[in-house]
Write an enzyme that holds these catalytic residues in place. Structure first.
Site, PDB file in Angstrom:
ATOM      1  N   LYS A  61     -35.822 -12.651  13.903  1.00  0.00           N
ATOM      2  CA  LYS A  61     -34.839 -13.319  13.043  1.00  0.00           C
ATOM      3  C   LYS A  61     -33.858 -14.059  13.918  1.00  0.00           C
ATOM      4  CE  LYS A  61     -33.670 -13.659   8.628  1.00  0.00           C
ATOM      5  NZ  LYS A  61     -34.549 -13.649   7.452  1.00  0.00           N
TER       6      LYS A  61
HETATM    7  P1  NAD Z   1     -30.210 -20.018  -0.098  1.00  0.00           P
HETATM    8  O1  NAD Z   1     -29.120 -20.352   0.841  1.00  0.00           O
HETATM    9  O2  NAD Z   1     -31.178 -21.064  -0.516  1.00  0.00           O
HETATM   10  O3  NAD Z   1     -29.591 -19.399  -1.459  1.00  0.00           O
HETATM   11  C1  NAD Z   1     -28.691 -18.336  -1.459  1.00  0.00           C
HETATM   12  C2  NAD Z   1     -28.022 -18.287  -2.827  1.00  0.00           C
HETATM   13  O4  NAD Z   1     -27.150 -17.149  -2.864  1.00  0.00           O
HETATM   14  C3  NAD Z   1     -27.142 -19.490  -3.128  1.00  0.00           C
HETATM   15  O5  NAD Z   1     -27.195 -19.773  -4.506  1.00  0.00           O
HETATM   16  C4  NAD Z   1     -25.744 -19.004  -2.723  1.00  0.00           C
HETATM   17  O6  NAD Z   1     -24.697 -19.712  -3.379  1.00  0.00           O
HETATM   18  C5  NAD Z   1     -25.832 -17.570  -3.210  1.00  0.00           C
HETATM   19  N1  NAD Z   1     -24.868 -16.689  -2.556  1.00  0.00           N
HETATM   20  C6  NAD Z   1     -24.512 -16.639  -1.250  1.00  0.00           C
HETATM   21  N2  NAD Z   1     -23.573 -15.697  -1.076  1.00  0.00           N
HETATM   22  C7  NAD Z   1     -23.333 -15.147  -2.289  1.00  0.00           C
HETATM   23  C8  NAD Z   1     -22.482 -14.133  -2.763  1.00  0.00           C
HETATM   24  N3  NAD Z   1     -21.641 -13.505  -1.942  1.00  0.00           N
HETATM   25  N4  NAD Z   1     -22.538 -13.817  -4.092  1.00  0.00           N
HETATM   26  C9  NAD Z   1     -23.355 -14.463  -4.919  1.00  0.00           C
HETATM   27  N5  NAD Z   1     -24.194 -15.440  -4.533  1.00  0.00           N
HETATM   28  C10 NAD Z   1     -24.169 -15.767  -3.236  1.00  0.00           C
HETATM   29  O7  NAD Z   1     -30.942 -18.757   0.531  1.00  0.00           O
HETATM   30  P2  NAD Z   1     -32.404 -18.218   0.198  1.00  0.00           P
HETATM   31  O8  NAD Z   1     -33.354 -18.774   1.166  1.00  0.00           O
HETATM   32  O9  NAD Z   1     -32.644 -18.331  -1.272  1.00  0.00           O
HETATM   33  O10 NAD Z   1     -32.235 -16.681   0.603  1.00  0.00           O
HETATM   34  C11 NAD Z   1     -31.699 -15.713  -0.288  1.00  0.00           C
HETATM   35  C12 NAD Z   1     -32.102 -14.328   0.198  1.00  0.00           C
HETATM   36  O11 NAD Z   1     -33.522 -14.227   0.226  1.00  0.00           O
HETATM   37  C13 NAD Z   1     -31.642 -13.960   1.615  1.00  0.00           C
HETATM   38  O12 NAD Z   1     -31.391 -12.564   1.663  1.00  0.00           O
HETATM   39  C14 NAD Z   1     -32.855 -14.288   2.451  1.00  0.00           C
HETATM   40  O13 NAD Z   1     -32.886 -13.569   3.669  1.00  0.00           O
HETATM   41  C15 NAD Z   1     -33.949 -13.855   1.525  1.00  0.00           C
HETATM   42  N6  NAD Z   1     -35.258 -14.443   1.784  1.00  0.00           N
HETATM   43  C16 NAD Z   1     -35.440 -15.796   1.772  1.00  0.00           C
HETATM   44  C17 NAD Z   1     -36.706 -16.317   1.973  1.00  0.00           C
HETATM   45  C18 NAD Z   1     -37.000 -17.795   1.884  1.00  0.00           C
HETATM   46  O14 NAD Z   1     -38.168 -18.170   1.964  1.00  0.00           O
HETATM   47  N7  NAD Z   1     -36.017 -18.642   1.708  1.00  0.00           N
HETATM   48  C19 NAD Z   1     -37.787 -15.456   2.226  1.00  0.00           C
HETATM   49  C20 NAD Z   1     -37.565 -14.089   2.232  1.00  0.00           C
HETATM   50  C21 NAD Z   1     -36.297 -13.596   2.002  1.00  0.00           C
END
Ligand code: NAD
Length: 419
Positions: A107
């Site tokens: 990561k």
């Molecule tokens: P992103 O930045 O596209 O979206 C994150 C969302 O969460 C946004 O809408 C943001 O406004 C919201 N957010 C952030 N902080 C917040 C808070 N304190 N309260 C409420 N909402 C909040 O990120 P993503 O890629 O969608 O990732 C989200 C989660 O999924 C993370 O934990 C990431 O590690 C995990 N993840 C992502 C992927 C991927 O392919 N993108 C894969 C596996 C896991």
């Protein structure tokens, strides 16, 4: 702060120890898995648009590479630190092992609020960060991907920087790239699609139909939350609430998903969406819905608010959104928890497909990708479900046990160097 200090690292370690105890994992294997293999901390100085120089801290951690090259996203967020990155790298080791990928766990991240930087500043940040961590990343050693605060454009800048230094195009250095430079069809939606697949598998187990009466609340409306919402909506489910860092919106008859998605595309945040009833993130988590998808950040459901969560299925779209204590509370109450390393593994699975397609210079069609994704997730879900029955434990611990069995076997076969 030491590498072990963050709540996320401690939580990942706790999960590892819980599972190790239940399955009676060899203590020597456990000892090795408690520590990351390698951790790099870098400073990332960039020139801002006003001519001044500002330095950001960046990290790349490789937790365990027994099964193959490191794999894991790059996060741009003000909360990023070495210990959180190490905890997330550990979860990636378990995730890749669980779904049977020939990849290890890694990561990366930069402690920055990307919303405060211009496009040019973000490009400088990404290029300098890529240059600094090039020491340990590469298409056969460690392959980054997008995570919170990063996207396909970030990966394109990263890939270009690496390729400029090498002197030729190296698409395999990152996944989650735009299609035009070797990205895979289906990668953008893959994590959310995987979440929706897993919800369907779980619904079958508890006899729940996904139809117009099924209510869904989604915490985090980003790269994971949006496609998960779209998939469930397409199946007929009623998305009653979604939220982001700015606020939550709620409609008991179902929100107008298309307008919300369009609004966020244009304006980035849900706040000020015309006609929306605003709720807080805390209220969203406590809604009386069939399905709750926490898809934002880690640690949002803790022992303090877990008793308020009423959903029948809780699908961990984010990494570590429920703490260990919270998981015990919701599972004892009878909720069906789909653990993060299974629920959001769709992203790393299609990242793996992208990497393989890039290595072969041969690209698959969307149907092939989604069929393979569904197959891997279904097999993994059934393995975890069977493990939860045989060890009489919740799905979270069962997922860890399933992953640890695979790692244990591989680590024993490879042995400890030097012997
Ligand atoms: P992103 O930045 O596209 O979206 C994150 C969302 O969460 C946004 O809408 C943001 O406004 C919201 N957010 C952030 N902080 C917040 C808070 N304190 N309260 C409420 N909402 C909040 O990120 P993503 O890629 O969608 O990732 C989200 C989660 O999924 C993370 O934990 C990431 O590690 C995990 N993840 C992502 C992927 C991927 O392919 N993108 C894969 C596996 C896991």
């Amino acid at each position: 702060m030491s590498i072990f200090d963050s709540p996320l690292y401690q939580d990942a370690l706790g999960q590892l120890e819980d599972a190790a105890k239940i399955m009676q994992l060899d203590p020597n294997i456990l000892e090795r898995l408690k520590y990351p293999k390698r951790a790099l901390q870098v400073s990332v100085p960039i020139r801002l648009d006003d001519g001044s120089v500002k330095t950001f801290m960046g990290f790349r951690v490789q937790h365990n590479m027994t099964l193959g090259p490191g794999k894991g996203g790059i996060r741009y967020h003000p909360k990023v630190d070495l210990s959180e990155t190490a905890g997330l790298a550990m979860l990636m080791t378990f995730k890749c092992a669980l779904v049977g990928l020939p990849l290890g766990g890694a990561k990366g991240g930069v402690c920055v609020d990307p919303g405060q930087l211009s496009r040019q500043e973000l490009q400088s940040l990404t290029r300098r960060y890529a240059t600094e961590i090039k020491l340990i990343v590469g298409p056969t050693s460690d392959i980054p991907a997008p995570d919170i605060g990063t996207d396909g454009q970030t990966m394109a800048w990263f890939m270009d920087t690496y390729s400029q230094i090498e002197g030729y195009a190296v698409p395999g250095v990152v996944t989650g790239k735009p299609i035009a430079i070797g990205g895979s069809l289906g990668r953008n939606e893959s994590t959310g699609k995987g979440v929706a697949f897993c919800i369907n598998f779980a619904a079958k187990k508890i006899g729940m139909e996904i139809n117009r009466n099924t209510t869904v609340a989604i915490h985090g409306f980003g790269k994971v939350g949006v496609p998960a919402a779209e998939d469930l909506y397409a199946q007929g489910a009623k998305i009653v609430a979604v939220s982001d860092v700015s606020c939550g919106i709620y409609n008991k008859d179902g929100i107008d998903l298309r307008s919300a998605v369009e609004w966020v595309k244009q304006r980035k945040l849900l706040k000020d969406l015309p006609g929306a009833k605003i709720i807080s993130n805390e209220e969203l988590l406590a809604l009386d819905v069939d399905i709750l998808i926490p898809a934002a950040i880690d640690g949002v459901v803790t022992k303090d608010n877990a008793r308020n969560v009423k959903a029948k299925i809780i699908a961990e779209g984010a990494n570590g959104p429920l703490t260990r204590e919270a998981i015990d509370i919701v599972c004892k109450r009878g909720a069906f928890l789909i653990p993060d390393i299974l629920c959001n593994a769709g992203g790393v699975i299609v990242s793996y497909f992208e990497w393989v397609q890039g290595l072969q210079n041969f690209f698959w069609d969307l149907n092939e990708i989604n069929t393979k994704l569904h197959g891997i997730l279904q097999k993994s879900f059934e393995e975890v479900y069977a493990c939860s029955k045989s060890y009489k434990c919740d799905m979270k611990k069962a997922a860890l046990i399933t992953a640890l069995k695979r790692l244990d076997k591989a680590m024993r076969l490879r042995g400890l160097f030097p012997s």
